[in-house]
Design a protein around this motif. Structure first.
Motif, PDB file in Angstrom:
ATOM      1  N   ASP A  26       0.836  -1.199   0.000  1.00 42.91           N
ATOM      2  CA  ASP A  26       0.000   0.000   0.000  1.00 42.91           C
ATOM      3  C   ASP A  26       0.874   1.253   0.000  1.00 42.91           C
ATOM      4  OD1 ASP A  26      -2.693   1.268   0.275  1.00 42.91           O
ATOM      5  OD2 ASP A  26      -1.777   2.042   2.106  1.00 42.91           O
ATOM      6  N   GLY A  27       1.971   1.210   0.751  1.00 44.27           N
ATOM      7  CA  GLY A  27       2.887   2.353   0.779  1.00 44.27           C
ATOM      8  C   GLY A  27       3.577   2.573  -0.553  1.00 44.27           C
ATOM      9  N   LEU A  28       3.929   1.489  -1.236  1.00 44.47           N
ATOM     10  CA  LEU A  28       4.549   1.631  -2.562  1.00 44.47           C
ATOM     11  C   LEU A  28       3.615   2.351  -3.525  1.00 44.47           C
ATOM     12  CD1 LEU A  28       6.190  -1.898  -3.128  1.00 44.47           C
ATOM     13  CD2 LEU A  28       7.298   0.199  -2.333  1.00 44.47           C
ATOM     14  N   ALA A  29       2.327   2.031  -3.443  1.00 45.56           N
ATOM     15  CA  ALA A  29       1.351   2.604  -4.374  1.00 45.56           C
ATOM     16  C   ALA A  29       0.969   4.032  -4.002  1.00 45.56           C
ATOM     17  CB  ALA A  29       0.105   1.721  -4.437  1.00 45.56           C
ATOM     18  N   THR A  30       0.779   4.295  -2.700  1.00 48.51           N
ATOM     19  CA  THR A  30       0.218   5.588  -2.298  1.00 48.51           C
ATOM     20  C   THR A  30       1.269   6.616  -1.907  1.00 48.51           C
ATOM     21  OG1 THR A  30      -0.046   4.803  -0.008  1.00 48.51           O
ATOM     22  CG2 THR A  30      -1.913   4.513  -1.505  1.00 48.51           C
ATOM     23  N   GLU A  31       2.343   6.174  -1.257  1.00 41.33           N
ATOM     24  CA  GLU A  31       3.360   7.118  -0.797  1.00 41.33           C
ATOM     25  C   GLU A  31       4.475   7.284  -1.825  1.00 41.33           C
ATOM     26  OE1 GLU A  31       4.719   5.955   3.065  1.00 41.33           O
ATOM     27  OE2 GLU A  31       2.677   5.706   3.844  1.00 41.33           O
ATOM     28  N   ARG A  32       5.000   6.181  -2.319  1.00 40.47           N
ATOM     29  CA  ARG A  32       6.059   6.258  -3.330  1.00 40.47           C
ATOM     30  C   ARG A  32       5.510   6.419  -4.738  1.00 40.47           C
ATOM     31  NH1 ARG A  32      10.490   1.818  -2.954  1.00 40.47           N
ATOM     32  NH2 ARG A  32      11.233   3.167  -4.625  1.00 40.47           N
ATOM     33  N   ARG A  33       4.210   6.168  -4.902  1.00 35.19           N
ATOM     34  CA  ARG A  33       3.529   6.350  -6.179  1.00 35.19           C
ATOM     35  C   ARG A  33       4.153   5.538  -7.311  1.00 35.19           C
ATOM     36  NH1 ARG A  33       2.163  12.884  -6.319  1.00 35.19           N
ATOM     37  NH2 ARG A  33       0.913  12.911  -4.447  1.00 35.19           N
ATOM     38  N   LEU A  34       4.531   4.315  -6.995  1.00 30.17           N
ATOM     39  CA  LEU A  34       5.020   3.424  -8.041  1.00 30.17           C
ATOM     40  C   LEU A  34       3.846   3.003  -8.915  1.00 30.17           C
ATOM     41  CD1 LEU A  34       7.542   1.110  -6.145  1.00 30.17           C
ATOM     42  CD2 LEU A  34       7.971   3.290  -7.283  1.00 30.17           C
ATOM     43  N   SER A  35       4.160   2.629 -10.147  1.00 29.43           N
ATOM     44  CA  SER A  35       3.105   2.246 -11.076  1.00 29.43           C
ATOM     45  C   SER A  35       2.443   0.953 -10.613  1.00 29.43           C
ATOM     46  CB  SER A  35       3.676   2.056 -12.481  1.00 29.43           C
ATOM     47  OG  SER A  35       4.432   0.854 -12.545  1.00 29.43           O
ATOM     48  N   PRO A  36       1.175   0.747 -10.978  1.00 25.51           N
ATOM     49  CA  PRO A  36       0.498  -0.512 -10.611  1.00 25.51           C
ATOM     50  C   PRO A  36       1.253  -1.743 -11.095  1.00 25.51           C
ATOM     51  CG  PRO A  36      -1.103   1.087 -11.404  1.00 25.51           C
ATOM     52  CD  PRO A  36       0.253   1.680 -11.649  1.00 25.51           C
ATOM     53  N   ASN A  37       1.876  -1.665 -12.265  1.00 28.17           N
ATOM     54  CA  ASN A  37       2.631  -2.815 -12.784  1.00 28.17           C
ATOM     55  C   ASN A  37       3.835  -3.134 -11.903  1.00 28.17           C
ATOM     56  OD1 ASN A  37       0.908  -3.146 -14.938  1.00 28.17           O
ATOM     57  ND2 ASN A  37       2.159  -1.991 -16.375  1.00 28.17           N
ATOM     58  N   THR A  38       4.527  -2.091 -11.420  1.00 29.03           N
ATOM     59  CA  THR A  38       5.690  -2.309 -10.557  1.00 29.03           C
ATOM     60  C   THR A  38       5.266  -2.892  -9.222  1.00 29.03           C
ATOM     61  OG1 THR A  38       6.863  -0.464 -11.592  1.00 29.03           O
ATOM     62  CG2 THR A  38       7.663  -1.203  -9.451  1.00 29.03           C
ATOM     63  N   VAL A  39       4.186  -2.360  -8.650  1.00 27.71           N
ATOM     64  CA  VAL A  39       3.686  -2.882  -7.372  1.00 27.71           C
ATOM     65  C   VAL A  39       3.283  -4.346  -7.522  1.00 27.71           C
ATOM     66  CG1 VAL A  39       1.891  -2.659  -5.618  1.00 27.71           C
ATOM     67  CG2 VAL A  39       2.946  -0.605  -6.586  1.00 27.71           C
ATOM     68  N   GLU A  40       2.628  -4.663  -8.628  1.00 27.87           N
ATOM     69  CA  GLU A  40       2.215  -6.055  -8.858  1.00 27.87           C
ATOM     70  C   GLU A  40       3.430  -6.960  -9.040  1.00 27.87           C
ATOM     71  OE1 GLU A  40       0.445  -9.662  -9.647  1.00 27.87           O
ATOM     72  OE2 GLU A  40      -0.256  -7.890  -8.571  1.00 27.87           O
ATOM     73  N   ALA A  41       4.473  -6.471  -9.720  1.00 29.01           N
ATOM     74  CA  ALA A  41       5.693  -7.266  -9.899  1.00 29.01           C
ATOM     75  C   ALA A  41       6.361  -7.540  -8.554  1.00 29.01           C
ATOM     76  CB  ALA A  41       6.652  -6.542 -10.833  1.00 29.01           C
ATOM     77  N   TYR A  42       6.423  -6.531  -7.676  1.00 27.74           N
ATOM     78  CA  TYR A  42       7.014  -6.717  -6.352  1.00 27.74           C
ATOM     79  C   TYR A  42       6.183  -7.693  -5.516  1.00 27.74           C
ATOM     80  CZ  TYR A  42      10.538  -2.974  -6.782  1.00 27.74           C
ATOM     81  OH  TYR A  42      11.625  -2.218  -7.139  1.00 27.74           O
ATOM     82  N   ARG A  43       4.856  -7.583  -5.614  1.00 28.33           N
ATOM     83  CA  ARG A  43       3.998  -8.524  -4.883  1.00 28.33           C
ATOM     84  C   ARG A  43       4.247  -9.953  -5.347  1.00 28.33           C
ATOM     85  NH1 ARG A  43       0.317 -11.826  -5.390  1.00 28.33           N
ATOM     86  NH2 ARG A  43       0.234 -11.471  -7.630  1.00 28.33           N
ATOM     87  N   ARG A  44       4.366 -10.121  -6.678  1.00 27.43           N
ATOM     88  CA  ARG A  44       4.604 -11.451  -7.239  1.00 27.43           C
ATOM     89  C   ARG A  44       5.962 -12.002  -6.798  1.00 27.43           C
ATOM     90  NH1 ARG A  44       3.485 -10.053 -11.982  1.00 27.43           N
ATOM     91  NH2 ARG A  44       5.603  -9.671 -12.737  1.00 27.43           N
ATOM     92  N   ASP A  45       6.987 -11.131  -6.776  1.00 27.12           N
ATOM     93  CA  ASP A  45       8.316 -11.583  -6.354  1.00 27.12           C
ATOM     94  C   ASP A  45       8.314 -12.012  -4.892  1.00 27.12           C
ATOM     95  OD1 ASP A  45       9.419 -11.055  -8.870  1.00 27.12           O
ATOM     96  OD2 ASP A  45       9.914  -8.989  -8.342  1.00 27.12           O
ATOM     97  N   LEU A  46       7.616 -11.253  -4.035  1.00 32.02           N
ATOM     98  CA  LEU A  46       7.546 -11.624  -2.616  1.00 32.02           C
ATOM     99  C   LEU A  46       6.799 -12.943  -2.456  1.00 32.02           C
ATOM    100  CD1 LEU A  46       8.018 -11.037   0.363  1.00 32.02           C
ATOM    101  CD2 LEU A  46       5.923  -9.673   0.368  1.00 32.02           C
ATOM    102  N   ARG A  47       5.703 -13.110  -3.195  1.00 31.76           N
ATOM    103  CA  ARG A  47       4.945 -14.365  -3.116  1.00 31.76           C
ATOM    104  C   ARG A  47       5.818 -15.556  -3.493  1.00 31.76           C
ATOM    105  NH1 ARG A  47       2.730 -17.306  -6.878  1.00 31.76           N
ATOM    106  NH2 ARG A  47       2.811 -15.661  -8.469  1.00 31.76           N
ATOM    107  N   GLN A  48       6.611 -15.409  -4.564  1.00 35.43           N
ATOM    108  CA  GLN A  48       7.473 -16.505  -4.996  1.00 35.43           C
ATOM    109  C   GLN A  48       8.559 -16.801  -3.971  1.00 35.43           C
ATOM    110  OE1 GLN A  48       8.549 -14.737  -8.723  1.00 35.43           O
ATOM    111  NE2 GLN A  48       6.871 -15.685  -9.855  1.00 35.43           N
ATOM    112  N   PHE A  49       9.071 -15.749  -3.337  1.00 37.55           N
ATOM    113  CA  PHE A  49      10.112 -15.933  -2.317  1.00 37.55           C
ATOM    114  C   PHE A  49       9.545 -16.662  -1.105  1.00 37.55           C
ATOM    115  CE2 PHE A  49      12.726 -14.022   1.229  1.00 37.55           C
ATOM    116  CZ  PHE A  49      13.885 -14.728   0.944  1.00 37.55           C
ATOM    117  N   LEU A  50       8.374 -16.237  -0.644  1.00 37.96           N
ATOM    118  CA  LEU A  50       7.760 -16.889   0.511  1.00 37.96           C
ATOM    119  C   LEU A  50       7.382 -18.329   0.191  1.00 37.96           C
ATOM    120  CD1 LEU A  50       5.475 -13.951   1.745  1.00 37.96           C
ATOM    121  CD2 LEU A  50       7.628 -14.736   2.779  1.00 37.96           C
TER     122      LEU A  50
END
Length: 321
Positions: A26-50
């Motif tokens: 949520d902070g990446l999207a609202t505070e850092r204002r990263l693009s939705p695609n970047t936020v989704e890529a980071y979410r996917r990478d964390l999911r794969q790591f976990l």
């Protein structure tokens, strides 16, 4: 179901990890204002790591992450490589995981030292491939597609978008993000765009760009409200980037261009052709909206490479060697 609840369901790991991940994303999207695609890529990478960590039989919680060893991170990277993931994607994944680790540290959970101890994979930086000047100019003209079964206003629309990419160096997202009020017509010789990180910059619009946009507006069958999108699709809604990509693909054959000739290549061409005409690197950086001069300096390598190719092709001693 809220976005936060969706993330909670999609991520593996213990409840404390999922809760921290929701706050981080949520902070990446609202505070850092990263693009939705970047936020989704980071979410996917964390999911794969976990998910990788969970293969060991434990549901990873925050103490598990804090106690990781460098070999655990290297094991994840090695597994991803075996799955065919390239160095560039691995570098992004590691950057995302480190961002999550910094979030945990800021929240008082402790440091995930293992992520800092692992080196980022080496990735050879791919140089952008500029188009020949004649081809770039042709792409920004509706005449190159006169044989296609398309309405004339659509051809003019696509030409105007591509004119902004090549004539003003815009990203495709920036061009399609313009409103009708932003249009460089009626004596307006600049466009104000919102680039990466929501940073605003003003870019000159040369006469050819202004003429292309004016022609499109003259032919466009839709009434465009001032705050609505400048470029619209066949049904009057916002124009999709995919439509512009398909338009460029349709021109490649006629112009004899490789698959690397994309809409983004026009932006590269804008920078490279300016540099070839002795354009100032700092000025080009500002026009492109690059945060770092190092990003813009890639074009000095492009220009040098083109000069070396010309030397090898033309110099008699080069041909003899």
């Amino acid at each position: 179901m809220s976005d936060a609840e969706s993330v909670d369901l999609l991520l593996p790991g213990a409840p404390d990890v999922r809760a921290a991940a929701i706050t981080w994303l949520d902070g990446l999207a609202t505070e850092r204002r990263l693009s939705p695609n970047t936020v989704e890529a980071y979410r996917r990478d964390l999911r794969q790591f976990l998910a990788h960590l969970a293969k060991g039989g434990t549901n990873p919680d925050i103490p598990t992450l804090i106690g990781l060893k460098p070999r655990d991170v290297r094991g994840f990277m090695s597994a991803r490589r075996q799955d065919g993931v390239g160095g560039r994607s691995l570098m992004r994944a590691l950057a995302g995981l480190r961002s999550f680790a910094r979030h945990l540290d800021r929240e008082g959970h402790g440091s995930v030292a293992a992520l800092s101890a692992v080196r980022s994979p080496k990735v050879e930086r791919r140089l952008p491939r500029p188009l020949p000047v004649a081809a770039a100019i042709a792409m920004a003209s509706p005449d190159i597609r006169l044989g296609e079964d398309r309405p004339s206003w659509v051809l003019s629309r696509d030409a105007a978008v591509l004119a902004l990419l090549y004539g003003s160096g815009l990203r495709i997202s920036e061009a399609l993000g313009l409103t009708r009020r932003d249009a460089p017509v009626g004596g307006v010789d600049a466009v104000t765009v919102v680039g990466k990180g929501q940073k605003t910059r003003s870019v000159p619009a040369i006469a050819q760009v202004q003429a292309a946009v004016e022609e499109y507006l003259k032919l466009c069958p839709y009434a465009l409200p001032p705050e609505g999108p400048l470029f619209v699709g066949a049904k009057g809604g916002p124009l999709s980037p995919r439509i512009v990509q398909l338009a460029v693909a349709s021109m490649r054959g006629a112009l004899g261009l490789p698959s690397t000739a994309t809409p983004h290549a026009l932006r590269h061409s804008f920078a490279s052709h300016l540099l070839a005409r002795q354009g100032d690197l700092r000025a080009i950086q500002e026009l492109l909206g690059h945060a770092s001069l190092a990003t813009t300096q890639v074009y000095t390598k492009v220009d040098s490479a083109r000069l070396l190719d010309a030397f090898d092709a033309a110099h008699p001693r080069a041909r003899a060697s």
